[in-house]
Design an enzyme around this catalytic site. Structure first.
Site, PDB file in Angstrom:
ATOM      1  N   LYS A 192     101.666 -10.129  -0.486  1.00  0.00           N
ATOM      2  CA  LYS A 192     102.192 -11.335   0.165  1.00  0.00           C
ATOM      3  C   LYS A 192     101.338 -12.545  -0.209  1.00  0.00           C
ATOM      4  CE  LYS A 192     101.681 -13.645   4.032  1.00  0.00           C
ATOM      5  NZ  LYS A 192     102.020 -15.005   3.571  1.00  0.00           N
ATOM      6  N   GLU A 195     102.410 -18.778   2.036  1.00  0.00           N
ATOM      7  CA  GLU A 195     103.692 -19.507   2.127  1.00  0.00           C
ATOM      8  C   GLU A 195     103.596 -20.886   1.464  1.00  0.00           C
ATOM      9  OE1 GLU A 195     101.797 -18.281   4.444  1.00  0.00           O
ATOM     10  OE2 GLU A 195     101.487 -19.639   6.144  1.00  0.00           O
ATOM     11  N   GLY A 245      91.249 -14.885   2.845  1.00  0.00           N
ATOM     12  CA  GLY A 245      91.736 -15.996   3.651  1.00  0.00           C
ATOM     13  C   GLY A 245      90.689 -16.402   4.668  1.00  0.00           C
ATOM     14  N   GLY A 250      91.179 -13.061   9.236  1.00  0.00           N
ATOM     15  CA  GLY A 250      90.517 -11.810   8.844  1.00  0.00           C
ATOM     16  C   GLY A 250      90.174 -10.959  10.059  1.00  0.00           C
ATOM     17  N   GLU A 267      87.804 -10.885   2.214  1.00  0.00           N
ATOM     18  CA  GLU A 267      87.104 -11.976   1.511  1.00  0.00           C
ATOM     19  C   GLU A 267      87.402 -13.239   2.305  1.00  0.00           C
ATOM     20  OE1 GLU A 267      85.241 -11.710  -1.184  1.00  0.00           O
ATOM     21  OE2 GLU A 267      85.624  -9.605  -1.566  1.00  0.00           O
ATOM     22  N   CYS A 301      86.327 -21.232  -1.100  1.00  0.00           N
ATOM     23  CA  CYS A 301      85.436 -20.423  -0.254  1.00  0.00           C
ATOM     24  C   CYS A 301      83.994 -20.624  -0.680  1.00  0.00           C
ATOM     25  CB  CYS A 301      85.830 -18.960  -0.329  1.00  0.00           C
ATOM     26  SG  CYS A 301      85.796 -18.304  -2.005  1.00  0.00           S
ATOM     27  N   GLU A 401      83.509 -24.440   8.248  1.00  0.00           N
ATOM     28  CA  GLU A 401      84.086 -24.659   6.926  1.00  0.00           C
ATOM     29  C   GLU A 401      84.997 -25.888   6.983  1.00  0.00           C
ATOM     30  OE1 GLU A 401      86.778 -21.537   5.645  1.00  0.00           O
ATOM     31  OE2 GLU A 401      85.698 -21.388   3.746  1.00  0.00           O
TER      32      GLU A 401
HETATM   33  P1  NAD Z   1      94.741 -18.138   6.000  1.00  0.00           P
HETATM   34  O1  NAD Z   1      93.840 -17.138   6.641  1.00  0.00           O
HETATM   35  O2  NAD Z   1      95.392 -19.147   6.851  1.00  0.00           O
HETATM   36  O3  NAD Z   1      95.936 -17.395   5.229  1.00  0.00           O
HETATM   37  C1  NAD Z   1      95.695 -16.437   4.231  1.00  0.00           C
HETATM   38  C2  NAD Z   1      96.897 -15.505   4.127  1.00  0.00           C
HETATM   39  O4  NAD Z   1      97.015 -14.760   5.335  1.00  0.00           O
HETATM   40  C3  NAD Z   1      98.230 -16.221   3.928  1.00  0.00           C
HETATM   41  O5  NAD Z   1      99.014 -15.470   3.026  1.00  0.00           O
HETATM   42  C4  NAD Z   1      98.826 -16.188   5.328  1.00  0.00           C
HETATM   43  O6  NAD Z   1     100.236 -16.248   5.338  1.00  0.00           O
HETATM   44  C5  NAD Z   1      98.346 -14.846   5.825  1.00  0.00           C
HETATM   45  N1  NAD Z   1      98.318 -14.677   7.287  1.00  0.00           N
HETATM   46  C6  NAD Z   1      98.272 -15.644   8.234  1.00  0.00           C
HETATM   47  N2  NAD Z   1      98.257 -15.069   9.455  1.00  0.00           N
HETATM   48  C7  NAD Z   1      98.277 -13.725   9.268  1.00  0.00           C
HETATM   49  C8  NAD Z   1      98.265 -12.591  10.140  1.00  0.00           C
HETATM   50  N3  NAD Z   1      98.204 -12.711  11.477  1.00  0.00           N
HETATM   51  N4  NAD Z   1      98.278 -11.352   9.602  1.00  0.00           N
HETATM   52  C9  NAD Z   1      98.299 -11.199   8.261  1.00  0.00           C
HETATM   53  N5  NAD Z   1      98.336 -12.229   7.383  1.00  0.00           N
HETATM   54  C10 NAD Z   1      98.318 -13.479   7.881  1.00  0.00           C
HETATM   55  O7  NAD Z   1      93.876 -18.796   4.844  1.00  0.00           O
HETATM   56  P2  NAD Z   1      94.282 -19.996   3.886  1.00  0.00           P
HETATM   57  O8  NAD Z   1      94.283 -21.251   4.692  1.00  0.00           O
HETATM   58  O9  NAD Z   1      95.499 -19.617   3.103  1.00  0.00           O
HETATM   59  O10 NAD Z   1      93.048 -19.987   2.865  1.00  0.00           O
HETATM   60  C11 NAD Z   1      91.849 -20.634   3.103  1.00  0.00           C
HETATM   61  C12 NAD Z   1      90.793 -19.658   3.599  1.00  0.00           C
HETATM   62  O11 NAD Z   1      90.621 -18.613   2.655  1.00  0.00           O
HETATM   63  C13 NAD Z   1      89.431 -20.303   3.714  1.00  0.00           C
HETATM   64  O12 NAD Z   1      88.807 -19.887   4.916  1.00  0.00           O
HETATM   65  C14 NAD Z   1      88.678 -19.776   2.506  1.00  0.00           C
HETATM   66  O13 NAD Z   1      87.271 -19.772   2.644  1.00  0.00           O
HETATM   67  C15 NAD Z   1      89.237 -18.410   2.394  1.00  0.00           C
HETATM   68  N6  NAD Z   1      89.035 -17.890   1.029  1.00  0.00           N
HETATM   69  C16 NAD Z   1      88.082 -16.921   0.820  1.00  0.00           C
HETATM   70  C17 NAD Z   1      87.831 -16.444  -0.463  1.00  0.00           C
HETATM   71  C18 NAD Z   1      86.798 -15.375  -0.739  1.00  0.00           C
HETATM   72  O14 NAD Z   1      86.850 -14.780  -1.810  1.00  0.00           O
HETATM   73  N7  NAD Z   1      85.871 -15.114   0.173  1.00  0.00           N
HETATM   74  C19 NAD Z   1      88.574 -16.956  -1.531  1.00  0.00           C
HETATM   75  C20 NAD Z   1      89.532 -17.938  -1.285  1.00  0.00           C
HETATM   76  C21 NAD Z   1      89.763 -18.383   0.010  1.00  0.00           C
END
Ligand code: NAD
Length: 506
Positions: A192, A195, A245, A250, A267, A301, A401
């Protein structure tokens, strides 16, 4: 803000028709049963870029069932590493062939600069090639010293059906940090994408088919975290969730997955410190700090979002960073000169600005920026390069962050002070140290709480080296052979040789 380097709108063409994305389930491209769709507009230009089928429970269940059938049938899980590698290599070649299309859509959906998107897609192709090498070289262990009549085998087996959930900031690169490794291991997957940036993952699905991946081995469901991601985290037929994410989501995934005790690899976010000692090469440090904070508009990140600089050199270093910041080209992502593009959404832009305003209200000082950019001919959101000095550890901007082009400057007096400030955040993704003294670099590297430490450099990355976080930045590792191991389960086989077993019943 006229002393900044701003790139106005180019006349580069944006596709007249939106990219249409459907779900890939069991080898077929399908719309949602309820006919729902969602749209993505360019965060830089405002144009409609894609229309995607919006998945629900029905599509997610169908995708998980297809991945389960494909895994349990065993054809993929028991295929040879050589056969799996052939497909992964073919995918890498197809990524090279389709590079221009992937780059354009990635740029338009995410707002990142086109030159950076090119580098990311090339990097992604390299990951598919690296994973192909792992597919052919992975192996378990044997134990030949358990006695004359025993042989022990440790088999590495694919963990099963994996859910791969990705964010919007590096859509194609991050799925390429997960999927080829999962496939090399022999797993099947439900994917997935975010969005906000679904379309390049859909393009990848087409490349997987073209490369000859059997139906059902990879399934893609487009849509929102709830219900798609949530169901992918709880469903009993899923054996593992690999998520990149935010830390908040997480934690939710970890809690949801605990009901079925599925493995979770996370991650997450970071608040990554760079510590600069007085003997450092200040010009090199200033350039790396500028890169670390503005790369991907700070929506990264690994953003080097807080520097901890020795008080004797703080002013000189800040001046250098501010001077360099004015020279970084911010603007239209479609211009090849642009190094910093748009912010992903208006809501996120407001969040970034909120952190800056809150810090200033608490006594911090703006050495540069602190406001949105109004770019000629552009219909999207951009935030100016921002350097905030006089930041103290209790300010949210120092520990949370921000995910924007906003640098926080803190100062230290000695090594103990530097380590304590560096380790004060709840995150532990990456950290950096700048000094010409190898003892200082090693002492810092050993004591800082981070998954990756850069010394006299920032944000280099290699397919060979593992990446991941400690503390609230995550668990598990991607890349390197560790990235493959995440998707493998260990099975112990104990073999008696000959008829030597003494009966248990006398
Ligand atoms: P997010 O957590 O909002 O979303 C990430 C994904 O999770 C999306 O596909 C979203 O639709 C999905 N999601 C949302 N709610 C969910 C749920 N309840 N259950 C399962 N999936 C769900 O993150 P974002 O805003 O898309 O990305 C930014 C974040 O990602 C930042 O915190 C960044 O630090 C982190 N990030 C970490 C790394 C790493 O390698 N450590 C790399 C890139 C981004």
């Amino acid at each position: 803000m006229t002393d900044l380097t701003l790139i106005p709108a180019t006349n580069a063409p944006i596709p007249a028709e939106p990219f249409i994305g459907k779900h890939l389930i069991d080898g077929a491209w399908v719309e949602s049963a309820d006919g729902a769709w969602f749209e993505r507009h360019s965060p830089a230009h405002g144009d409609l870029i894609s229309r995607s089928a919006q998945g629900g429970v029905a599509e997610t269940e169908a995708a998980i069932a297809a991945a389960r059938r494909a895994f349990d049938a065993g054809d993929w899980a028991f295929s040879s590493g050589a056969d799996r590698a052939k497909i992964l290599l073919k995918v890498a070649d197809l990524i090279d062939e389709k590079r221009d299309q992937i780059v354009l859509i990635e740029t338009l959906e995410s707002g990142k600069p086109i030159s950076q998107a090119k580098a990311e897609i090339d990097g992604a192709a390299d990951l598919w090639r690296y994973a192909a090498a792992l597919a052919r070289t992975m192996h378990g262990d044997s134990h030949n010293s358990l006695g004359p009549d025993m042989l022990g085998l440790v088999l590495k087996e694919p963990i099963g059906v994996v859910s791969l959930i990705t964010p919007w900031n590096f859509p194609f690169l991050i799925i390429s940090q997960k999927l080829p490794f999962a496939l090399a291991a022999g797993c099947t997957a439900v994917v997935k994408p975010s969005e906000m940036t679904p379309s390049t993952t859909v393009i990848l699905g087409g490349l997987l088919q073209e490369a000859g991946l059997p139906a059902g081995v990879v399934n893609i469901v487009l849509g929102h975290g709830d219900p798609v991601g949530a169901l992918m985290s709880t469903h009993a037929d899923v054996d593992m969730v690999s998520f990149t994410g935010s830390t908040g989501v997480g934690k939710r995934i970890s809690a949801a997955a605990s009901e079925t005790l599925k493995k979770v690899s996370l991650e997450l976010g970071g608040k990554n410190p760079q510590v600069i000692f007085p003997d450092a090469d200040l010009d090199a440090a200033a350039d790396a700090i500028t890169f670390g904070i503005y790369f991907n508009a700070g929506e990264c990140c690994n953003s080097g979002s807080r520097i901890i600089v020795h008080e004797d050199i703080a002013e000189a270093l800040t001046e250098k960073v501010v001077a360099l910041s004015r020279r970084v080209p911010f603007g239209d992502p479609l211009d090849s000169k642009t190094q910093v593009g748009a912010i992903i959404s208006p809501e996120h832009q407001a969040k970034i600005d909120g952190y800056v305003k809150q810090a200033v209200a608490a006594g911090a000082t703006l050495a540069l920026g602190g406001a949105a950019l109004d770019l000629e001919g552009m219909d999207g959101q951009f935030y100016g390069p921002t350097v905030v000095t006089g930041v103290t550890p209790e300010m949210p901007i120092a520990s949370e962050e921000v995910f924007g082009p906003v640098l926080s400057v803190l100062t230290f007096r000695d090594m103990e002070d530097a380590i304590s400030l560096a380790n004060s955040a709840s995150y532990g993704l990456s950290a950096g140290v700048w000094s010409r003294d190898v003892h200082i670099c090693l002492t810092f590297s050993r004591r800082v709480q981070a998954g990756t430490v850069w010394t006299n450099t920032w944000m280099d990355g290699f397919a060979e080296l593992p990446f991941g976080g400690v503390k609230q930045s995550g668990q598990g590792r991607e890349l390197g052979h560790y990235g493959l191991e995440e998707f493998l389960e260990v099975k112990t086989v104990q073999m008696r040789i000959g008829d030597t077993r003494a009966p248990w019943v006398a």
